[in-house]
Design a protein around this motif. Structure first.
Motif, mmCIF file in Angstrom:
data_model
loop_
_atom_site.group_PDB
_atom_site.id
_atom_site.type_symbol
_atom_site.label_atom_id
_atom_site.label_comp_id
_atom_site.label_asym_id
_atom_site.label_seq_id
_atom_site.Cartn_x
_atom_site.Cartn_y
_atom_site.Cartn_z
ATOM 1 N N VAL A 146 2.414 10.676 -3.595
ATOM 2 C CA VAL A 146 2.104 11.915 -2.888
ATOM 3 C C VAL A 146 3.342 12.323 -2.104
ATOM 4 C CG1 VAL A 146 0.685 12.934 -1.065
ATOM 5 C CG2 VAL A 146 -0.355 11.417 -2.753
ATOM 6 N N GLU A 147 3.762 13.580 -2.259
ATOM 7 C CA GLU A 147 5.025 14.035 -1.697
ATOM 8 C C GLU A 147 5.165 13.725 -0.204
ATOM 9 O OE1 GLU A 147 7.687 15.368 -2.922
ATOM 10 O OE2 GLU A 147 7.134 15.826 -4.987
ATOM 11 N N GLY A 148 4.115 13.953 0.552
ATOM 12 C CA GLY A 148 4.198 13.779 1.994
ATOM 13 C C GLY A 148 4.297 12.334 2.445
ATOM 14 N N MET A 149 4.149 11.377 1.529
ATOM 15 C CA MET A 149 4.250 9.963 1.887
ATOM 16 C C MET A 149 5.280 9.241 1.019
ATOM 17 S SD MET A 149 0.287 8.892 2.758
ATOM 18 C CE MET A 149 -0.544 9.709 1.388
ATOM 19 N N ASN A 150 6.236 9.986 0.465
ATOM 20 C CA ASN A 150 7.110 9.393 -0.536
ATOM 21 C C ASN A 150 8.371 8.739 0.029
ATOM 22 O OD1 ASN A 150 8.472 11.703 0.159
ATOM 23 N ND2 ASN A 150 8.725 12.472 -1.924
ATOM 24 N N SER A 151 8.224 8.108 1.172
ATOM 25 C CA SER A 151 9.274 7.247 1.726
ATOM 26 C C SER A 151 8.623 6.411 2.815
ATOM 27 C CB SER A 151 10.421 8.077 2.311
ATOM 28 O OG SER A 151 10.023 8.698 3.518
ATOM 29 N N PRO A 152 9.212 5.278 3.171
ATOM 30 C CA PRO A 152 8.638 4.501 4.275
ATOM 31 C C PRO A 152 8.491 5.332 5.553
ATOM 32 C CG PRO A 152 10.221 3.165 3.089
ATOM 33 C CD PRO A 152 10.332 4.558 2.524
ATOM 34 N N LEU A 153 9.514 6.132 5.876
ATOM 35 C CA LEU A 153 9.452 6.933 7.094
ATOM 36 C C LEU A 153 8.262 7.881 7.062
ATOM 37 C CD1 LEU A 153 10.723 7.867 9.779
ATOM 38 C CD2 LEU A 153 12.070 9.516 8.450
ATOM 39 N N ARG A 154 8.074 8.595 5.959
ATOM 40 C CA ARG A 154 6.974 9.550 5.874
ATOM 41 C C ARG A 154 5.622 8.853 5.884
ATOM 42 N NH1 ARG A 154 8.297 14.561 1.771
ATOM 43 N NH2 ARG A 154 9.975 15.488 2.994
ATOM 44 N N TYR A 155 5.526 7.741 5.200
ATOM 45 C CA TYR A 155 4.259 6.990 5.157
ATOM 46 C C TYR A 155 3.826 6.587 6.566
ATOM 47 C CZ TYR A 155 1.130 3.022 4.171
ATOM 48 O OH TYR A 155 0.074 2.139 4.135
ATOM 49 N N PHE A 156 4.744 6.031 7.337
ATOM 50 C CA PHE A 156 4.377 5.600 8.688
ATOM 51 C C PHE A 156 4.206 6.783 9.633
ATOM 52 C CE2 PHE A 156 6.034 1.634 6.919
ATOM 53 C CZ PHE A 156 5.008 0.776 7.280
ATOM 54 N N GLN A 157 4.921 7.875 9.397
ATOM 55 C CA GLN A 157 4.677 9.078 10.191
ATOM 56 C C GLN A 157 3.252 9.584 9.988
ATOM 57 O OE1 GLN A 157 7.912 11.574 8.766
ATOM 58 N NE2 GLN A 157 8.994 11.420 10.725
ATOM 59 N N ILE A 158 2.787 9.561 8.732
ATOM 60 C CA ILE A 158 1.415 9.986 8.452
ATOM 61 C C ILE A 158 0.420 9.091 9.182
ATOM 62 C CG2 ILE A 158 -0.350 10.223 6.651
ATOM 63 C CD1 ILE A 158 1.785 12.414 6.638
ATOM 64 N N HIS B 142 0.802 -1.220 0.000
ATOM 65 C CA HIS B 142 0.000 0.000 0.000
ATOM 66 C C HIS B 142 0.837 1.273 0.000
ATOM 67 C CE1 HIS B 142 -3.310 -2.718 0.853
ATOM 68 N NE2 HIS B 142 -2.694 -3.144 1.933
ATOM 69 N N GLY B 143 1.868 1.320 0.820
ATOM 70 C CA GLY B 143 2.662 2.522 0.937
ATOM 71 C C GLY B 143 3.360 2.908 -0.350
ATOM 72 N N ALA B 144 3.836 1.925 -1.097
ATOM 73 C CA ALA B 144 4.533 2.228 -2.347
ATOM 74 C C ALA B 144 3.604 2.900 -3.351
ATOM 75 C CB ALA B 144 5.132 0.948 -2.940
ATOM 76 N N CYS B 145 2.304 2.618 -3.278
ATOM 77 C CA CYS B 145 1.338 3.308 -4.136
ATOM 78 C C CYS B 145 1.021 4.698 -3.597
ATOM 79 C CB CYS B 145 0.053 2.501 -4.252
ATOM 80 S SG CYS B 145 0.067 1.305 -5.600
ATOM 81 N N ALA B 146 1.021 4.846 -2.281
ATOM 82 C CA ALA B 146 0.773 6.167 -1.694
ATOM 83 C C ALA B 146 1.952 7.101 -1.918
ATOM 84 C CB ALA B 146 0.502 6.025 -0.195
ATOM 85 N N ALA B 147 3.109 6.547 -2.269
ATOM 86 C CA ALA B 147 4.341 7.331 -2.358
ATOM 87 C C ALA B 147 4.353 8.325 -3.500
ATOM 88 C CB ALA B 147 5.542 6.390 -2.475
#
Length: 275
Positions: A142-154, A135-140
């Motif tokens: 979007v700028e604010g989720m474009n790394s594992p760290l940012r995705y999980f921070q969100i 899921h995260g790789a598809c959300a990436a």
């Protein structure tokens, strides 16, 4: 469908609605994104418009498993936990952005408490890795989720934003082995916090009782509350193209006319909290 904007403050007063401050939540203009750790990788532009932020009640999750020995609830977990943050109806993600432990190491303490694996057969890191790749790789895109760290921070920010445990308690809706609840009374408490489009999901336990399992919260592309995805509230989360993984437990919308149970958490007997 009416869109409510996520509040920045813990107070979710309807009179004060402002954007949740997240880093650069905008769609890239290119058909790819840059991963500075691994170099440029081809990627489709965002084909999804909505996400589901899904939180689960650990005691309900355990009821979804056929094998009672599989479930575990860590001692530190006494609240709703994150199941996932899933883009809907997107193209399949490529399995080309690997995630390593070092990528999310600084978040591990928070993730262990708010986004843990509840399966004995799957470590928390294996769970997080699968969520990123599926899921995260598809959300990436979007700028604010474009790394594992940012995705999980969100995900962690959203979990803090949608902490509705106290609102339920204040309304007298607390875990119980004896008292069932109806969808309407729970919906009336959650709607001011989560919007009208949230879905209350149940599983059916071995005694054919409806048991509260999770809540799905639809979000738009820019993380505002509510999203119109063609009337299909559950939608189709992105499916990864990598190897098969342990499936998510099945849930269904709690029947409006049938009371459901909100079981308490029992760390010693997670599958049988009321025995």
């Amino acid at each position: 469908m009416r869109c409510l904007v996520l509040p920045l403050l813990v107070s979710l007063s309807p009179a004060v609605l402002v954007l949740l401050q997240l880093p650069d939540i905008t769609t890239t203009h290119e058909g790819h994104w840059e991963d500075y750790k691994y170099g440029r990788q081809d990627h489709h532009s965002c084909s999804w418009k909505c996400l589901l932020f899904t939180v689960q009640w650990p005691a309900g999750f355990c009821q979804s498993l056929n094998n009672e020995s599989l479930c575990r609830i860590p001692p530190s977990v006494n609240n709703w936990t994150i199941h996932g943050l899933w883009p809907l109806r997107a193209q399949k993600c490529c399995n080309c952005w690997p995630m390593f432990h070092s990528d999310i190491q600084e978040l591990e303490g928070e993730l262990d408490e708010r986004w843990p694996s509840l399966l004995k057969t799957r470590s928390s890191f294996k769970f997080w890795k699968a969520e990123w790749e599926k899921h995260g790789a598809c959300a990436a895109c979007v700028e604010g989720m474009n790394s594992p760290l940012r995705y999980f921070q969100i995900g962690l920010k959203l979990h803090g934003q949608f902490d509705f445990h106290k609102a339920l308690e204040d309304a007298g809706i607390t875990p119980s082995c004896e008292r069932p609840y109806k969808v309407a009374e729970v919906h009336s408490v959650l709607a001011p916090l989560l919007g009208d489009g949230h879905v209350i999901q149940c599983v059916t336990d071995e005694k054919e009782r409806e048991v509260w399992f999770q809540v799905k919260i639809p979000l738009s592309h820019n993380l505002t509350l509510g999203c119109d995805h063609h009337g299909d509230t559950d939608g189709d989360p992105v499916v990864g193209s990598g190897p098969e993984r342990e499936p998510h437990p099945a849930g269904h919308p709690c029947p409006p006319q049938i009371p459901f149970y909100y079981f308490p958490i029992d760390h010693q007997q997670p599958k049988r909290p009321c025995d």
